[in-house]
Write an enzyme that holds these catalytic residues in place. Structure first.
Site, PDB file in Angstrom:
ATOM      1  N   ASN A 118     -26.189  20.418   9.158  1.00 21.50           N
ATOM      2  CA  ASN A 118     -26.029  19.066   8.597  1.00 21.50           C
ATOM      3  C   ASN A 118     -26.024  17.984   9.679  1.00 21.50           C
ATOM      4  O   ASN A 118     -25.519  16.885   9.466  1.00 21.50           O
ATOM      5  CB  ASN A 118     -24.759  18.995   7.733  1.00 21.50           C
ATOM      6  CG  ASN A 118     -23.531  19.515   8.457  1.00 21.50           C
ATOM      7  OD1 ASN A 118     -23.546  19.646   9.667  1.00 21.50           O
ATOM      8  ND2 ASN A 118     -22.476  19.792   7.719  1.00 21.50           N
TER       9      ASN A 118
ATOM     10  N   ARG B 145     -13.960  14.350  13.701  1.00 17.72           N
ATOM     11  CA  ARG B 145     -12.764  14.858  13.027  1.00 17.72           C
ATOM     12  C   ARG B 145     -11.690  13.787  13.112  1.00 17.72           C
ATOM     13  O   ARG B 145     -11.498  13.156  14.164  1.00 17.72           O
ATOM     14  CB  ARG B 145     -12.256  16.148  13.692  1.00 17.72           C
ATOM     15  CG  ARG B 145     -13.052  17.395  13.339  1.00 17.72           C
ATOM     16  CD  ARG B 145     -12.996  17.753  11.844  1.00 17.72           C
ATOM     17  NE  ARG B 145     -13.833  18.881  11.483  1.00 17.72           N
ATOM     18  CZ  ARG B 145     -15.043  18.777  10.936  1.00 17.72           C
ATOM     19  NH1 ARG B 145     -15.578  17.607  10.681  1.00 17.72           N
ATOM     20  NH2 ARG B 145     -15.719  19.859  10.600  1.00 17.72           N
TER      21      ARG B 145
ATOM     22  N   GLN C 298      -7.028  16.471   4.920  1.00 18.63           N
ATOM     23  CA  GLN C 298      -7.975  16.299   3.813  1.00 18.63           C
ATOM     24  C   GLN C 298      -7.582  17.194   2.652  1.00 18.63           C
ATOM     25  O   GLN C 298      -7.334  18.377   2.887  1.00 18.63           O
ATOM     26  CB  GLN C 298      -9.395  16.620   4.297  1.00 18.63           C
ATOM     27  CG  GLN C 298      -9.876  15.603   5.320  1.00 18.63           C
ATOM     28  CD  GLN C 298     -11.335  15.777   5.725  1.00 18.63           C
ATOM     29  OE1 GLN C 298     -11.839  15.058   6.548  1.00 18.63           O
ATOM     30  NE2 GLN C 298     -12.021  16.718   5.136  1.00 18.63           N
TER      31      GLN C 298
ATOM     32  N   HIS D 128     -14.868  12.558   3.043  1.00 22.21           N
ATOM     33  CA  HIS D 128     -15.677  13.395   3.940  1.00 22.21           C
ATOM     34  C   HIS D 128     -16.934  13.890   3.210  1.00 22.21           C
ATOM     35  O   HIS D 128     -16.879  14.866   2.473  1.00 22.21           O
ATOM     36  CB  HIS D 128     -14.812  14.582   4.384  1.00 22.21           C
ATOM     37  CG  HIS D 128     -15.396  15.383   5.497  1.00 22.21           C
ATOM     38  ND1 HIS D 128     -14.685  16.341   6.167  1.00 22.21           N
ATOM     39  CD2 HIS D 128     -16.626  15.370   6.065  1.00 22.21           C
ATOM     40  CE1 HIS D 128     -15.447  16.884   7.104  1.00 22.21           C
ATOM     41  NE2 HIS D 128     -16.644  16.318   7.046  1.00 22.21           N
TER      42      HIS D 128
HETATM   43  P1  NAI Z   1     -22.393  20.464  19.161  1.00 28.55           P
HETATM   44  O1  NAI Z   1     -21.652  21.699  19.527  1.00 28.55           O
HETATM   45  O2  NAI Z   1     -23.881  20.520  19.094  1.00 28.55           O
HETATM   46  O3  NAI Z   1     -22.012  19.279  20.175  1.00 28.55           O
HETATM   47  C1  NAI Z   1     -20.707  18.971  20.516  1.00 28.55           C
HETATM   48  C2  NAI Z   1     -20.722  18.297  21.876  1.00 28.55           C
HETATM   49  O4  NAI Z   1     -19.418  17.787  22.132  1.00 28.55           O
HETATM   50  C3  NAI Z   1     -21.076  19.252  23.002  1.00 28.55           C
HETATM   51  O5  NAI Z   1     -22.122  18.706  23.788  1.00 28.55           O
HETATM   52  C4  NAI Z   1     -19.782  19.359  23.794  1.00 28.55           C
HETATM   53  O6  NAI Z   1     -19.981  19.561  25.180  1.00 28.55           O
HETATM   54  C5  NAI Z   1     -19.160  18.012  23.506  1.00 28.55           C
HETATM   55  N1  NAI Z   1     -17.728  17.971  23.774  1.00 28.55           N
HETATM   56  C6  NAI Z   1     -16.783  18.907  23.510  1.00 28.55           C
HETATM   57  N2  NAI Z   1     -15.588  18.499  23.941  1.00 28.55           N
HETATM   58  C7  NAI Z   1     -15.768  17.279  24.493  1.00 28.55           C
HETATM   59  C8  NAI Z   1     -14.897  16.362  25.110  1.00 28.55           C
HETATM   60  N3  NAI Z   1     -13.598  16.644  25.337  1.00 28.55           N
HETATM   61  N4  NAI Z   1     -15.411  15.194  25.522  1.00 28.55           N
HETATM   62  C9  NAI Z   1     -16.724  14.918  25.389  1.00 28.55           C
HETATM   63  N5  NAI Z   1     -17.605  15.762  24.811  1.00 28.55           N
HETATM   64  C10 NAI Z   1     -17.123  16.933  24.367  1.00 28.55           C
HETATM   65  O7  NAI Z   1     -21.777  19.992  17.785  1.00 28.55           O
HETATM   66  P2  NAI Z   1     -22.427  19.031  16.679  1.00 28.55           P
HETATM   67  O8  NAI Z   1     -23.280  19.800  15.762  1.00 28.55           O
HETATM   68  O9  NAI Z   1     -23.004  17.859  17.375  1.00 28.55           O
HETATM   69  O10 NAI Z   1     -21.123  18.616  15.861  1.00 28.55           O
HETATM   70  C11 NAI Z   1     -20.054  17.946  16.501  1.00 28.55           C
HETATM   71  C12 NAI Z   1     -18.873  17.834  15.569  1.00 28.55           C
HETATM   72  O11 NAI Z   1     -19.185  16.947  14.500  1.00 28.55           O
HETATM   73  C13 NAI Z   1     -18.477  19.137  14.867  1.00 28.55           C
HETATM   74  O12 NAI Z   1     -17.704  19.974  15.682  1.00 28.55           O
HETATM   75  C14 NAI Z   1     -17.703  18.605  13.678  1.00 28.55           C
HETATM   76  O13 NAI Z   1     -16.354  18.412  14.028  1.00 28.55           O
HETATM   77  C15 NAI Z   1     -18.356  17.264  13.397  1.00 28.55           C
HETATM   78  N6  NAI Z   1     -19.163  17.305  12.164  1.00 28.55           N
HETATM   79  C16 NAI Z   1     -18.827  16.470  11.127  1.00 28.55           C
HETATM   80  C17 NAI Z   1     -19.512  16.528   9.931  1.00 28.55           C
HETATM   81  C18 NAI Z   1     -19.181  15.601   8.799  1.00 28.55           C
HETATM   82  O14 NAI Z   1     -19.587  15.866   7.662  1.00 28.55           O
HETATM   83  N7  NAI Z   1     -18.490  14.517   9.038  1.00 28.55           N
HETATM   84  C19 NAI Z   1     -20.595  17.511   9.713  1.00 28.55           C
HETATM   85  C20 NAI Z   1     -20.945  18.243  10.903  1.00 28.55           C
HETATM   86  C21 NAI Z   1     -20.216  18.173  12.063  1.00 28.55           C
END
Ligand code: NAI
Length: 364
Positions: free
Chosen positions: A123, A262, A291, A315
């Site tokens: 997504n 989040r 939530q 959400h």
């Molecule tokens: P991803 O794993 O592709 O990218 C996450 C990035 O965050 C990585 O590059 C990682 O190095 C970085 N990261 C981790 N800790 C960090 C920190 N302390 N400071 C800076 N960067 C940091 O994940 P993706 O697919 O981009 O998703 C990210 C988040 O988005 C998910 O874990 C989820 O919590 C949220 N999400 C929300 C959705 C919604 O419906 N609102 C749907 C999908 C994801």
């Protein structure tokens, strides 16, 4: 074998719209999964699907004790705490139908040898589009303008006094993974002054160049340069409360903040106070520290000094109908792989047996 799925209740919408697959009613195509399993395996796996997730009498807490596979979604998270994991003696696999598995105590899952998988990428476009929309609706002061129209009023100056162009602004993402990077890609044609990112994992050189994004390694330095900040990192020990009163002090006065990652990454009370004082001009997103969000949650009604600046929604950014098709089929593949002993797609594994396989949930 028991499969337990905690999903959100779809109500009338789910009965009239079968593509709402992430609901209790339509069950992430679980029924089709079970048909497949029935044909393939001699012992028919028993499944429970429910929205009931809070408290000791909930279906979640009652059935987790003998479940082998747990399916949850981030939209209606079944919070699998360390205490519940200790009771879940048969649990082997947690599948997040979507992206973001922070509702599971991942460190305890590692200790107990429970695997945690999500449908990576399913997504990310849906969320990136929502982020761009949220940035625009804050910067352009859209929500108060629409509310004015519904009220029957017409006072252009009251809206225009706080409406800006995105062109020429500095926009930065905390986290430049799948979503953060897609946000940067989508922002390119807006001719922002600069695109920045803060992430402990630097983008590959070519990828950074392709979106013309500059990495800033110090978080305070990063936020102090941005007009708009979008949060796109997972929730883990290193990001819980990351955007708090202390960090907000380093934001530019009048900055806009979008959080679709989040809720608990941003301190809700600090955000509400920064809006009320005028230090933040707007806050938008779809994620909440709990939530469903309680009716009196401060971010439902927090406003900037002009009575606007709130772009919060439930959400749903990652659960568009398009996204649901993708995460339902990904959930099905993960379960099929598990049952047939096939290797899982590496990008879906957050926690493998006894260890983290993803680098995105903190530097360890
Ligand atoms: P991803 O794993 O592709 O990218 C996450 C990035 O965050 C990585 O590059 C990682 O190095 C970085 N990261 C981790 N800790 C960090 C920190 N302390 N400071 C800076 N960067 C940091 O994940 P993706 O697919 O981009 O998703 C990210 C988040 O988005 C998910 O874990 C989820 O919590 C949220 N999400 C929300 C959705 C919604 O419906 N609102 C749907 C999908 C994801």
């Amino acid at each position: 074998m028991r499969i337990l799925a905690i999903l959100y209740k779809g109500g009338n919408a789910a009965t009239s719209e079968p593509r709402l697959l992430g609901t209790v009613e339509n069950q992430v195509r679980l029924i089709e999964n079970l048909d497949y399993l029935k044909q393939t395996y001699s012992s028919f796996p028993y499944s429970s699907v429910s929205e009931s997730k809070e408290g000791p009498d909930s279906d979640f807490q009652k059935h987790i004790v003998d479940a082998e596979i747990l399916i949850t979604t981030p939209f209606h998270p079944g919070y699998l705490t360390g205490d519940l994991i200790a009771k879940a003696k048969n649990l082997k696999l947690c599948v997040t139908a979507g992206v973001g598995s922070d509702h599971i105590d991942l460190n305890t899952a590692v200790k107990h040898g429970i695997q945690v998988l999500e449908v990576s990428g399913s997504n990310v476009v849906s969320v990136a589009e929502h982020v761009v929309m949220s940035i625009l609706l804050l910067v352009r002061n859209f929500v108060p303008a629409h509310e004015m129209i519904e009220r029957g009023d017409w006072m252009v100056s009251d809206i225009a006094r706080n409406a800006f162009d995105l062109e020429g602004k500095v926009v930065g993402t905390i986290g430049a993974g799948r979503i953060g990077y897609r946000v940067l890609q989508r922002l390119l044609p807006f001719d922002c002054k600069e695109l920045l990112y803060y992430d402990y994992a630097p983008l590959p050189e070519a990828a950074g160049k392709a979106v013309n994004a500059r990495r800033v390694e110090d978080l305070k330095d990063f936020v102090s340069q941005c007009d708009v900040i979008t949060v796109n990192c997972p929730l883990h020990e290193g990001t819980l409360g990351l955007v708090n009163a202390e960090l907000l002090k380093h934001f530019k006065k009048g900055a806009w903040l979008v959080n679709t990652a989040r809720g608990a990454i941003c301190d809700k009370d600090a955000v509400a106070a920064a809006l009320a004082s005028g230090h933040l001009n707007g806050y938008a997103g779809d994620v909440w520290n709990v939530q469903p969000a309680p009716k009196d949650h401060v971010l439902r009604t927090a406003k900037n000094t002009l009575g606007g600046g709130n772009g919060m929604v439930p959400h749903y950014s990652g659960t568009t109908l398009d996204a649901q098709t993708r995460y339902a089929s990904g959930t099905k593949s993960i379960i099929e792989n598990y049952l047939s002993g096939k290797a899982q797609e590496p990008q879906n594994i957050i926690v493998g047996v006894g260890k983290y396989e993803s680098k995105a949930y903190g530097q360890r």
